[in-house]
Enzyme design. Structure first.
Site, PDB file in Angstrom:
ATOM      1  N   ASN A 114       0.867  -1.182   0.000  1.00 21.30           N
ATOM      2  CA  ASN A 114       0.000   0.000   0.000  1.00 21.30           C
ATOM      3  C   ASN A 114       0.904   1.233   0.000  1.00 21.30           C
ATOM      4  O   ASN A 114       1.470   1.579   1.028  1.00 21.30           O
ATOM      5  CB  ASN A 114      -0.895  -0.036   1.251  1.00 21.30           C
ATOM      6  CG  ASN A 114      -1.743   1.210   1.377  1.00 21.30           C
ATOM      7  OD1 ASN A 114      -1.809   2.031   0.461  1.00 21.30           O
ATOM      8  ND2 ASN A 114      -2.396   1.361   2.520  1.00 21.30           N
TER       9      ASN A 114
ATOM     10  N   LYS B  40       0.088   4.274  -0.379  1.00 21.01           N
ATOM     11  CA  LYS B  40      -0.568   5.470   0.180  1.00 21.01           C
ATOM     12  C   LYS B  40      -0.318   6.682  -0.735  1.00 21.01           C
ATOM     13  O   LYS B  40      -0.226   6.510  -1.946  1.00 21.01           O
ATOM     14  CB  LYS B  40      -0.114   5.700   1.618  1.00 21.01           C
ATOM     15  CG  LYS B  40      -0.269   4.423   2.467  1.00 21.01           C
ATOM     16  CD  LYS B  40      -0.126   4.655   3.926  1.00 21.01           C
ATOM     17  CE  LYS B  40      -0.330   3.324   4.651  1.00 21.01           C
ATOM     18  NZ  LYS B  40      -0.390   3.449   6.093  1.00 21.01           N
TER      19      LYS B  40
ATOM     20  N   HIS C 121      -9.900   1.287   4.163  1.00 20.22           N
ATOM     21  CA  HIS C 121      -8.655   1.506   4.911  1.00 20.22           C
ATOM     22  C   HIS C 121      -8.911   2.522   6.026  1.00 20.22           C
ATOM     23  O   HIS C 121      -9.673   3.465   5.846  1.00 20.22           O
ATOM     24  CB  HIS C 121      -7.552   2.004   3.967  1.00 20.22           C
ATOM     25  CG  HIS C 121      -6.209   1.990   4.642  1.00 20.22           C
ATOM     26  ND1 HIS C 121      -5.808   2.990   5.500  1.00 20.22           N
ATOM     27  CD2 HIS C 121      -5.200   1.088   4.606  1.00 20.22           C
ATOM     28  CE1 HIS C 121      -4.599   2.684   5.963  1.00 20.22           C
ATOM     29  NE2 HIS C 121      -4.213   1.540   5.430  1.00 20.22           N
TER      30      HIS C 121
ATOM     31  N   GLU D  34      -7.326   4.925   7.071  1.00 25.24           N
ATOM     32  CA  GLU D  34      -7.057   6.335   6.716  1.00 25.24           C
ATOM     33  C   GLU D  34      -8.207   6.931   5.909  1.00 25.24           C
ATOM     34  O   GLU D  34      -8.468   8.127   5.983  1.00 25.24           O
ATOM     35  CB  GLU D  34      -5.709   6.427   5.984  1.00 25.24           C
ATOM     36  CG  GLU D  34      -4.551   6.226   6.972  1.00 25.24           C
ATOM     37  CD  GLU D  34      -3.299   5.589   6.403  1.00 25.24           C
ATOM     38  OE1 GLU D  34      -3.146   5.551   5.175  1.00 25.24           O
ATOM     39  OE2 GLU D  34      -2.482   5.108   7.218  1.00 25.24           O
TER      40      GLU D  34
ATOM     41  N   GLU E 182      -6.023  -4.657  10.224  1.00 29.62           N
ATOM     42  CA  GLU E 182      -5.018  -3.627  10.451  1.00 29.62           C
ATOM     43  C   GLU E 182      -5.353  -2.838  11.721  1.00 29.62           C
ATOM     44  O   GLU E 182      -6.105  -1.859  11.670  1.00 29.62           O
ATOM     45  CB  GLU E 182      -4.983  -2.655   9.263  1.00 29.62           C
ATOM     46  CG  GLU E 182      -4.596  -3.315   7.957  1.00 29.62           C
ATOM     47  CD  GLU E 182      -3.983  -2.294   7.007  1.00 29.62           C
ATOM     48  OE1 GLU E 182      -2.809  -2.465   6.670  1.00 29.62           O
ATOM     49  OE2 GLU E 182      -4.675  -1.333   6.638  1.00 29.62           O
TER      50      GLU E 182
ATOM     51  N   GLY F 289       1.891   2.424  10.810  1.00 29.13           N
ATOM     52  CA  GLY F 289       2.868   3.510  10.696  1.00 29.13           C
ATOM     53  C   GLY F 289       3.517   3.895  12.012  1.00 29.13           C
ATOM     54  O   GLY F 289       4.155   4.941  12.116  1.00 29.13           O
TER      55      GLY F 289
ATOM     56  N   SER G  55       2.828  -1.885  10.492  1.00 29.62           N
ATOM     57  CA  SER G  55       4.263  -1.979  10.790  1.00 29.62           C
ATOM     58  C   SER G  55       4.861  -3.347  10.463  1.00 29.62           C
ATOM     59  O   SER G  55       5.801  -3.801  11.119  1.00 29.62           O
ATOM     60  CB  SER G  55       4.550  -1.596  12.250  1.00 29.62           C
ATOM     61  OG  SER G  55       4.156  -0.255  12.498  1.00 29.62           O
TER      62      SER G  55
HETATM   63  P1  PGA Z   1       2.416   0.444   7.667  1.00 31.17           P
HETATM   64  O1  PGA Z   1       0.981   0.661   6.954  1.00 31.17           O
HETATM   65  O2  PGA Z   1       2.967  -0.862   7.162  1.00 31.17           O
HETATM   66  O3  PGA Z   1       3.231   1.627   7.253  1.00 31.17           O
HETATM   67  O4  PGA Z   1       2.159   0.395   9.151  1.00 31.17           O
HETATM   68  C1  PGA Z   1       0.098  -0.404   6.730  1.00 31.17           C
HETATM   69  C2  PGA Z   1      -1.173   0.078   6.096  1.00 31.17           C
HETATM   70  O5  PGA Z   1      -1.712   1.119   6.496  1.00 31.17           O
HETATM   71  O6  PGA Z   1      -1.703  -0.557   5.140  1.00 31.17           O
END
Ligand code: PGA
Length: 259
Positions: free
Chosen positions: A13, A15, A103, A105, A171, A177, A217
């Site tokens: 992903n 982003k 997601h 976000e 998630e 993150g 992460s």
């Molecule tokens: P990350 O993000 O691996 O940077 O924690 C995962 C995601 O939001 O899909």
């Protein structure tokens, strides 16, 4: 059924990151490393989820490789007056086979609720896309021991409109993150609960074949212990997917996994 019967997925992903030139370099690193990494195993799906403006660039770069393409979001309508949105047919036209739905976000930044995410998942399959439905609890919800109730609510709503097919990404928001990955035990508990809830919603057989990815992460140093868990079938990777070496290592762990 152990996860040896489900083909692992390594999903990146990206982003809201990268410009076209960066995307080309990253794809070249991945396609160059991929055959060696998958040799002798070959048993993993690899999917990239770039920003909409990069889709055609990435589609060109991964042509002829084992990598698939997905959109990060889509509007439930097929076309029309929805400024700033992208539709399922447009994603398919750009070369996508997958799309992320829900997601955290999107839920946070754009106020997407469970019902809308359900409509998106259904629209995705109506347009021939495979939705990767994302869900997970916040840190506050976990501390309040609401995790399982939140997962049940999110999963039930996402499937209410009966998408023809789907995969799931667990998630936990507190792990995204942050560098604070869920322990294998915590992740497995959530994945097992999701699979059990899936069995209630769509039947044992579909629950047993649905891939449930972990996200938050994930990186080369923690994925082996996570995928060793019975109900963890791969990864939705944010930060580490922007580095071809790290993402190839994660692909390697997925491809070598045998349940
Ligand atoms: P990350 O993000 O691996 O940077 O924690 C995962 C995601 O939001 O899909």
């Amino acid at each position: 059924m152990s996860n040896g019967n489900r083909r692992p997925v390594a999903a990146g992903n990206w982003k809201m990151n990268l410009l076209r030139r960066d995307a080309e370099v990253l794809c070249q690193g991945l396609t160059g490393g991929l055959p060696a990494k998958l040799e002798g195993a070959g048993a993993a799906d690899v999917v990239l989820f770039p920003t909409a403006t990069l889709l055609t660039t990435v589609a060109r770069q991964i042509q002829g490789s084992a990598i698939s393409l997905g959109g990060q979001d889509m509007h439930p309508d097929a076309s029309g007056a929805h400024t700033g949105d992208v539709s399922g047919p447009q994603l398919a036209d750009a070369g996508c086979g997958w799309v992320l739905c829900g997601h955290s976000e999107r839920r946070q930044d754009h106020g997407e609720d469970d019902a809308l995410i359900g409509r998106k998942a259904r629209a995705a399959t109506d347009h021939g896309l495979l939705p990767l439905i994302c869900l997970g609890e916040s840190g506050n919800e976990r501390r309040a021991e609401q995790t399982l109730a939140v997962l049940r609510r999110q999963l039930t709503a996402a499937l209410a409109s009966k998408p023809a097919s789907f995969e799931i990404a667990y998630e936990p928001i507190w792990a995204i993150g942050t560098g604070e990955v869920a322990t294998p035990e915590i992740a497995q508990q959530a994945h097992a609960f999701l699979r059990q809830t899936l069995a209630e919603l769509v039947g044992e057989e579909r629950a047993a074949t649905t891939r449930i990815l972990y996200g938050g992460s994930a990186n080369p140093s923690n994925v082996a212990d996570l995928i060793a868990q019975r109900d963890i079938d791969g990864f939705l990777v944010g930060g580490a997917s922007l580095d071809s070496g790290k993402f190839l290592d994660i692909i390697d762990v997925c491809a070598r996994h045998r349940g």
